[in-house]
Write a protein that holds these residues in place. Structure first.
Motif, short mmCIF file in Angstrom:
data_model
loop_
_atom_site.label_atom_id
_atom_site.label_comp_id
_atom_site.label_asym_id
_atom_site.label_seq_id
_atom_site.Cartn_x
_atom_site.Cartn_y
_atom_site.Cartn_z
N ALA A 37 0.83 -1.21 0.00
CA ALA A 37 0.00 0.00 0.00
C ALA A 37 0.86 1.26 0.00
CB ALA A 37 -0.92 0.00 1.22
N ILE A 38 1.90 1.27 0.82
CA ILE A 38 2.79 2.44 0.89
C ILE A 38 3.61 2.56 -0.39
CG2 ILE A 38 4.67 3.53 2.16
CD1 ILE A 38 2.01 3.36 3.70
N GLY A 39 4.17 1.45 -0.82
CA GLY A 39 5.05 1.46 -1.98
C GLY A 39 4.36 1.86 -3.27
N VAL A 40 3.14 1.38 -3.47
CA VAL A 40 2.47 1.67 -4.74
C VAL A 40 2.19 3.16 -4.88
CG1 VAL A 40 0.08 1.32 -3.93
CG2 VAL A 40 0.67 0.82 -6.31
N LEU A 41 1.91 3.83 -3.76
CA LEU A 41 1.67 5.28 -3.81
C LEU A 41 2.95 6.03 -4.19
CD1 LEU A 41 -0.54 5.79 -0.64
CD2 LEU A 41 -1.29 5.93 -3.02
N ILE A 42 4.05 5.64 -3.58
CA ILE A 42 5.32 6.32 -3.84
C ILE A 42 5.80 6.07 -5.26
CG2 ILE A 42 7.77 6.40 -3.20
CD1 ILE A 42 6.89 5.82 -0.31
N TRP A 43 5.82 4.80 -5.69
CA TRP A 43 6.32 4.48 -7.04
C TRP A 43 5.45 5.10 -8.13
CZ3 TRP A 43 10.87 3.57 -5.97
CH2 TRP A 43 11.33 2.60 -5.10
N SER A 44 4.13 5.07 -7.98
CA SER A 44 3.26 5.62 -9.02
C SER A 44 3.39 7.14 -9.10
CB SER A 44 1.80 5.23 -8.77
OG SER A 44 1.32 5.81 -7.57
N GLY A 89 9.63 -2.97 -2.50
CA GLY A 89 10.24 -2.96 -3.83
C GLY A 89 9.33 -3.52 -4.91
N CYS A 90 8.49 -4.47 -4.53
CA CYS A 90 7.58 -5.09 -5.51
C CYS A 90 6.36 -4.24 -5.82
CB CYS A 90 7.06 -6.43 -4.98
SG CYS A 90 8.29 -7.65 -4.61
N ILE A 188 7.93 15.11 -4.41
CA ILE A 188 6.57 14.81 -4.86
C ILE A 188 5.79 14.24 -3.69
CG2 ILE A 188 5.17 13.40 -6.44
CD1 ILE A 188 7.56 13.40 -8.35
N ASN A 189 4.57 14.70 -3.54
CA ASN A 189 3.70 14.19 -2.48
C ASN A 189 3.15 12.83 -2.91
OD1 ASN A 189 1.90 13.67 -0.46
ND2 ASN A 189 0.51 15.36 -0.95
N PRO A 190 3.59 11.72 -2.30
CA PRO A 190 3.12 10.40 -2.74
C PRO A 190 1.65 10.15 -2.42
CG PRO A 190 4.44 10.20 -0.76
CD PRO A 190 4.55 11.63 -1.20
N LEU A 191 1.08 10.98 -1.55
CA LEU A 191 -0.33 10.80 -1.17
C LEU A 191 -1.27 11.53 -2.11
CD1 LEU A 191 -0.06 11.18 2.72
CD2 LEU A 191 0.05 9.09 1.35
N SER A 192 -0.72 12.27 -3.08
CA SER A 192 -1.58 13.08 -3.95
C SER A 192 -2.56 12.25 -4.75
CB SER A 192 -0.72 13.93 -4.89
OG SER A 192 0.10 13.09 -5.70
N ALA A 346 -1.84 5.34 -13.97
CA ALA A 346 -0.98 4.72 -12.96
C ALA A 346 -1.34 5.21 -11.57
CB ALA A 346 0.49 4.99 -13.26
N GLU A 347 -1.62 6.53 -11.44
CA GLU A 347 -1.97 7.08 -10.14
C GLU A 347 -3.34 6.60 -9.67
OE1 GLU A 347 -0.76 11.34 -9.37
OE2 GLU A 347 -0.45 11.26 -11.53
N ALA A 348 -4.31 6.53 -10.60
CA ALA A 348 -5.64 6.06 -10.23
C ALA A 348 -5.58 4.60 -9.79
CB ALA A 348 -6.59 6.21 -11.42
N THR A 349 -4.81 3.80 -10.51
CA THR A 349 -4.64 2.40 -10.13
C THR A 349 -3.96 2.30 -8.77
OG1 THR A 349 -4.44 1.75 -12.46
CG2 THR A 349 -3.63 0.19 -10.82
N ALA A 350 -2.94 3.13 -8.56
CA ALA A 350 -2.21 3.11 -7.29
C ALA A 350 -3.11 3.52 -6.12
CB ALA A 350 -1.01 4.04 -7.36
#
Length: 418
Positions: A37-44, A89-90, A188-192, A346-350
């Motif tokens: 959950a944390i990673g997908v927000l940051i990576w996207s 990482g995944c 970049i704000n990963p929570l955006s 990508a952001e919507a999916t994340a």
């Protein structure tokens, strides 16, 4: 998905080696979902600035280092920490993959492409529990994670040498900088991306996908303590093999779902005289939505009341059917989310994946205690009731989706820019 799925069959052996209970070691599975959950927000978030290729490359070292850390773990604390690093990482792989598909496929080809993508990655998820169980039984769960680290290194090399950037020229944040040095680190704000969830339509995608995904976890996470204990199965390799029917079902469902959603979208567009209504794609989800409650409810009752080999065979059938049905729902929901948020796919999916993972991490942590307190039948029936509620939410969105989009417009795509 492969790394996550290999862990479950090894839980009893890890608990034995580290002198812990099964329920406590199951927390490592929950923490992996939280890390996702944390990673997908940051990576996207950073993929919109640097591009998908760069983020794939940045994530791989976390997988390699985290896998080595898991293999070296000698306590619960170190296991949880390194499992978090490994799954962090995944985390970006799925949302980045969907973003890449959004970059290169047309609207009416997107469902088939995403279905093929899901089918491909589900091959790994299908065989992962069996391989994880076999490695634990006949080799070592520690060596398994060393092997994952080695494979991650090869994957990183392959991506570096052969994977191009798919984002359209000039669309990335880094392309818009007037000047930049050799190394540029953006803030970049990963929570955006979570702000997209204020749209009722995006929230529905997140909520329903969470409900149906949890039906999978309710069956699979405690499998060694439900089906395994009920039918006297203690061999980790055999327990891992019991995950195969659900994996093959998911593979089948994902393959069908993409093509079915494209066909339904085309047919309803023709009925509307060429007008595009994105909610038409959700009509492909009703079959899976009707099957899910029956498959999980039946599995709970069969496990409780049928103890012969017939009961085991029926449970295997329920696992397969549930896998098919879940992906028949997830497929149309995922493509619908990409359709209406094409520019920020990508952001919507994340946003949906992160929220789903946070809820699921909490839900999976209470599955085993719930079974111990209420029994497998009642736990599965509760999950089935929630699946029925999810299906009604999908029906409501099909009927009122246009008005829901009008409530809060988060920059939805139109036919012209899709």
């Amino acid at each position: 998905m492969f790394i996550q799925a290999t862990f479950v069959p090894s839980i009893p052996r890890i608990a034995k080696d580290l002198d812990l209970t099964n329920a406590v070691v199951s927390l490592a599975f929950s923490i992996s979902i939280f890390a996702n959950a944390i990673g997908v927000l940051i990576w996207s978030a950073y993929s919109s600035f640097y591009g998908c290729r760069a983020i794939y490359l940045w994530g791989m070292p976390f997988i390699c280092i985290g896998s080595c850390g898991v293999a070296l773990s000698a306590s619960l604390q170190s296991l949880l920490f390194w499992r978090f690093v490994q799954m962090f990482g995944c985390a970006g792989a799925l949302s980045l993959g969907l973003g890449v598909i959004g970059h290169i496929y047309k609207l009416e080809e997107r469902g088939t492409a995403i279905g093929t993508f899901f089918s491909s990655i589900l091959i790994g998820e299908t065989v992962a529990p069996f391989l994880g169980g076999a490695a634990t039984q006949y080799w070592s769960w520690r060596n398994l994670h060393y092997s994952i680290a080695a494979w991650g290194s090869l994957e990183m090399l392959f991506i570096y040498l052969s994977f191009p950037e798919t984002s359209h020229p000039g669309t990335l944040g880094i392309d818009k900088l007037p000047s930049r040095g050799l190394i540029h680190i953006a803030r970049i704000n990963p929570l955006s991306s979570l702000w997209l969830l204020r749209s009722p339509n995006v929230f529905v995608v997140m909520l329903v996908s969470t409900i149906v995904t949890n039906t999978n976890y309710v069956l699979l996470v405690p499998l060694a303590y439900t089906i395994g204990v009920r039918y006297g199965i203690t061999n980790e390799a055999i327990i891992g093999a019991l995950f195969l029917p659900n994996g093959f079902g998911s593979f089948t469902g994902a393959f069908i779902a993409g093509r079915l959603s494209d066909a339904v979208a085309r047919r309803w567009r023709e009925k509307r005289g060429g007008a595009w209504c994105p909610e038409d794609r959700l009509r492909a989800a009703w079959i899976g939505g009707l099957i899910i409650p029956w498959s999980i409810g039946a599995s709970g009752l069969i496990t409780t009341y049928i103890g012969s080999p017939i009961g085991l065979a029926l449970n295997i059938l329920c696992l397969y059917v549930n896998g098919v049905a879940v992906d028949l729902v997830l497929g149309p929901l995922t493509v619908y989310n990409v359709d209406i948020n094409h520019a920020r796919s990508a952001e919507a999916t994340a946003a949906c994946m992160a929220s789903r993972s946070l809820i699921t991490s909490a839900a999976t942590a209470i599955i085993v205690p719930s079974i111990e307190r209420m029994g497998v039948a009642w736990t599965d029936i509760i999950a089935a009731v929630l699946a029925v509620i999810g299906q009604y939410i999908v029906f409501f969105t099909i009927r009122h989706g246009d008005r829901m989009r009008a409530i809060i417009d988060v920059g939805f795509s139109t036919m012209e820019n899709n």
